[in-house]
Design a protein around this motif. Structure first.
Motif, PDB file in Angstrom:
ATOM      1  N   LEU A  58       1.022   4.246  -2.079  1.00  0.00           N
ATOM      2  CA  LEU A  58       0.797   3.489  -3.300  1.00  0.00           C
ATOM      3  C   LEU A  58       1.887   3.799  -4.326  1.00  0.00           C
ATOM      4  N   ASN A  59       2.233   5.063  -4.469  1.00  0.00           N
ATOM      5  CA  ASN A  59       3.276   5.458  -5.418  1.00  0.00           C
ATOM      6  C   ASN A  59       4.626   4.859  -5.025  1.00  0.00           C
ATOM      7  N   GLU A  60       4.968   4.895  -3.749  1.00  0.00           N
ATOM      8  CA  GLU A  60       6.238   4.345  -3.279  1.00  0.00           C
ATOM      9  C   GLU A  60       6.284   2.831  -3.456  1.00  0.00           C
ATOM     10  N   SER A  61       5.177   2.146  -3.170  1.00  0.00           N
ATOM     11  CA  SER A  61       5.171   0.697  -3.322  1.00  0.00           C
ATOM     12  C   SER A  61       5.263   0.295  -4.796  1.00  0.00           C
ATOM     13  N   THR A  62       4.667   1.095  -5.691  1.00  0.00           N
ATOM     14  CA  THR A  62       4.781   0.832  -7.124  1.00  0.00           C
ATOM     15  C   THR A  62       6.217   1.012  -7.582  1.00  0.00           C
ATOM     16  N   GLN A  63       6.883   2.069  -7.116  1.00  0.00           N
ATOM     17  CA  GLN A  63       8.281   2.299  -7.469  1.00  0.00           C
ATOM     18  C   GLN A  63       9.168   1.165  -6.954  1.00  0.00           C
ATOM     19  N   LEU A  64       8.900   0.680  -5.740  1.00  0.00           N
ATOM     20  CA  LEU A  64       9.667  -0.422  -5.184  1.00  0.00           C
ATOM     21  C   LEU A  64       9.454  -1.697  -5.995  1.00  0.00           C
ATOM     22  N   ALA A  65       8.217  -1.983  -6.361  1.00  0.00           N
ATOM     23  CA  ALA A  65       7.925  -3.178  -7.156  1.00  0.00           C
ATOM     24  C   ALA A  65       8.625  -3.102  -8.502  1.00  0.00           C
ATOM     25  N   ASN A  66       8.628  -1.944  -9.145  1.00  0.00           N
ATOM     26  CA  ASN A  66       9.316  -1.778 -10.430  1.00  0.00           C
ATOM     27  C   ASN A  66      10.819  -1.951 -10.283  1.00  0.00           C
ATOM     28  N   ALA A  67      11.379  -1.459  -9.180  1.00  0.00           N
ATOM     29  CA  ALA A  67      12.818  -1.589  -8.954  1.00  0.00           C
ATOM     30  C   ALA A  67      13.213  -3.051  -8.738  1.00  0.00           C
ATOM     31  N   LEU A  68      12.328  -3.850  -8.155  1.00  0.00           N
ATOM     32  CA  LEU A  68      12.634  -5.251  -7.863  1.00  0.00           C
ATOM     33  C   LEU A  68      12.235  -6.194  -8.994  1.00  0.00           C
ATOM     34  N   ASP A  69      11.563  -5.690 -10.003  1.00  0.00           N
ATOM     35  CA  ASP A  69      11.078  -6.526 -11.111  1.00  0.00           C
ATOM     36  C   ASP A  69      12.237  -6.938 -12.004  1.00  0.00           C
ATOM     37  N   THR A  70      12.458  -8.246 -12.126  1.00  0.00           N
ATOM     38  CA  THR A  70      13.555  -8.766 -12.952  1.00  0.00           C
ATOM     39  C   THR A  70      13.040  -9.574 -14.134  1.00  0.00           C
ATOM     40  N   THR A  71      11.780  -9.457 -14.484  1.00  0.00           N
ATOM     41  CA  THR A  71      11.229 -10.289 -15.553  1.00  0.00           C
ATOM     42  C   THR A  71      11.911 -10.023 -16.889  1.00  0.00           C
ATOM     43  N   GLU A  72      12.274  -8.803 -17.190  1.00  0.00           N
ATOM     44  CA  GLU A  72      12.957  -8.520 -18.455  1.00  0.00           C
ATOM     45  C   GLU A  72      14.324  -9.191 -18.491  1.00  0.00           C
ATOM     46  N   GLU A  73      15.041  -9.175 -17.373  1.00  0.00           N
ATOM     47  CA  GLU A  73      16.343  -9.853 -17.316  1.00  0.00           C
ATOM     48  C   GLU A  73      16.171 -11.344 -17.530  1.00  0.00           C
ATOM     49  N   MET A 112      14.400   4.775   0.063  1.00  0.00           N
ATOM     50  CA  MET A 112      15.723   4.223  -0.084  1.00  0.00           C
ATOM     51  C   MET A 112      16.631   5.313  -0.649  1.00  0.00           C
ATOM     52  N   ASP A 113      17.858   5.329  -0.147  1.00  0.00           N
ATOM     53  CA  ASP A 113      18.794   6.292  -0.711  1.00  0.00           C
ATOM     54  C   ASP A 113      19.467   5.682  -1.945  1.00  0.00           C
ATOM     55  N   LYS A 114      20.424   6.410  -2.524  1.00  0.00           N
ATOM     56  CA  LYS A 114      21.052   5.939  -3.764  1.00  0.00           C
ATOM     57  C   LYS A 114      21.843   4.656  -3.578  1.00  0.00           C
ATOM     58  N   ASN A 115      22.219   4.308  -2.345  1.00  0.00           N
ATOM     59  CA  ASN A 115      22.962   3.080  -2.063  1.00  0.00           C
ATOM     60  C   ASN A 115      22.040   1.919  -1.687  1.00  0.00           C
ATOM     61  N   GLY A 116      20.734   2.155  -1.674  1.00  0.00           N
ATOM     62  CA  GLY A 116      19.779   1.101  -1.360  1.00  0.00           C
ATOM     63  C   GLY A 116      19.456   0.946   0.111  1.00  0.00           C
ATOM     64  N   TYR A 117      19.886   1.895   0.948  1.00  0.00           N
ATOM     65  CA  TYR A 117      19.590   1.816   2.369  1.00  0.00           C
ATOM     66  C   TYR A 117      18.280   2.540   2.669  1.00  0.00           C
ATOM     67  N   PRO A 118      17.451   1.969   3.561  1.00  0.00           N
ATOM     68  CA  PRO A 118      16.176   2.624   3.881  1.00  0.00           C
ATOM     69  C   PRO A 118      16.404   3.920   4.662  1.00  0.00           C
ATOM     70  N   ILE A 119      15.614   4.903   4.329  1.00  0.00           N
ATOM     71  CA  ILE A 119      15.626   6.171   5.069  1.00  0.00           C
ATOM     72  C   ILE A 119      14.187   6.520   5.418  1.00  0.00           C
ATOM     73  N   ASN A 120      13.993   7.177   6.545  1.00  0.00           N
ATOM     74  CA  ASN A 120      12.671   7.630   6.950  1.00  0.00           C
ATOM     75  C   ASN A 120      11.674   6.473   6.895  1.00  0.00           C
ATOM     76  N   ALA A 121      11.900   5.428   7.709  1.00  0.00           N
ATOM     77  CA  ALA A 121      11.032   4.250   7.700  1.00  0.00           C
ATOM     78  C   ALA A 121       9.589   4.646   7.986  1.00  0.00           C
ATOM     79  N   HIS A 122       8.683   4.246   7.112  1.00  0.00           N
ATOM     80  CA  HIS A 122       7.251   4.538   7.245  1.00  0.00           C
ATOM     81  C   HIS A 122       6.465   3.602   6.332  1.00  0.00           C
ATOM     82  N   PRO A 123       5.185   3.438   6.565  1.00  0.00           N
ATOM     83  CA  PRO A 123       4.389   2.630   5.636  1.00  0.00           C
ATOM     84  C   PRO A 123       4.447   3.258   4.241  1.00  0.00           C
TER      85      PRO A 123
END
Length: 87
Positions: A15-30, A1-12
């Motif tokens: 593990l590191n990328e999926s962890t970063q995505l999960a952390n970015a979408l985690d709203t439990t603290e909010e 994802m770029d800085k505006n949240g748009y996907p770039i270089n679509a690919h599977p």
């Protein structure tokens, strides 16, 4: 994802990328922080709201007569009783 949240270089995702995505979408603290922020008028019996991370509410319940019900094996009769004002 770029800085505006748009996907770039679509690919599977790796593990590191999926962890970063999960952390970015985690709203439990909010959700933990914002549960005591009122959206409108408060009831008259609410005296104070602390909306911090470990927030709390203080409210008043006036004295009243209520029906109390007990299970039979306690040997306590059901009936009306007076409850004092509670804070």
């Amino acid at each position: 994802m770029d800085k505006n949240g748009y996907p770039i270089n679509a690919h599977p995702l790796s593990l590191n990328e999926s962890t970063q995505l999960a952390n970015a979408l985690d709203t439990t603290e909010e959700l933990k922080r914002d549960f005591l922020k009122p959206l409108g008028l408060l009831p008259k019996n609410v005296l104070y709201i602390n909306p911090d991370h470990n927030g709390y509410v203080i409210w008043h319940t006036p004295s009243q007569r209520v029906d109390l019900f007990f299970v039979d094996n306690l040997g306590i009769p059901n009936g009306k009783t007076s409850i004092p004002p509670l804070l």
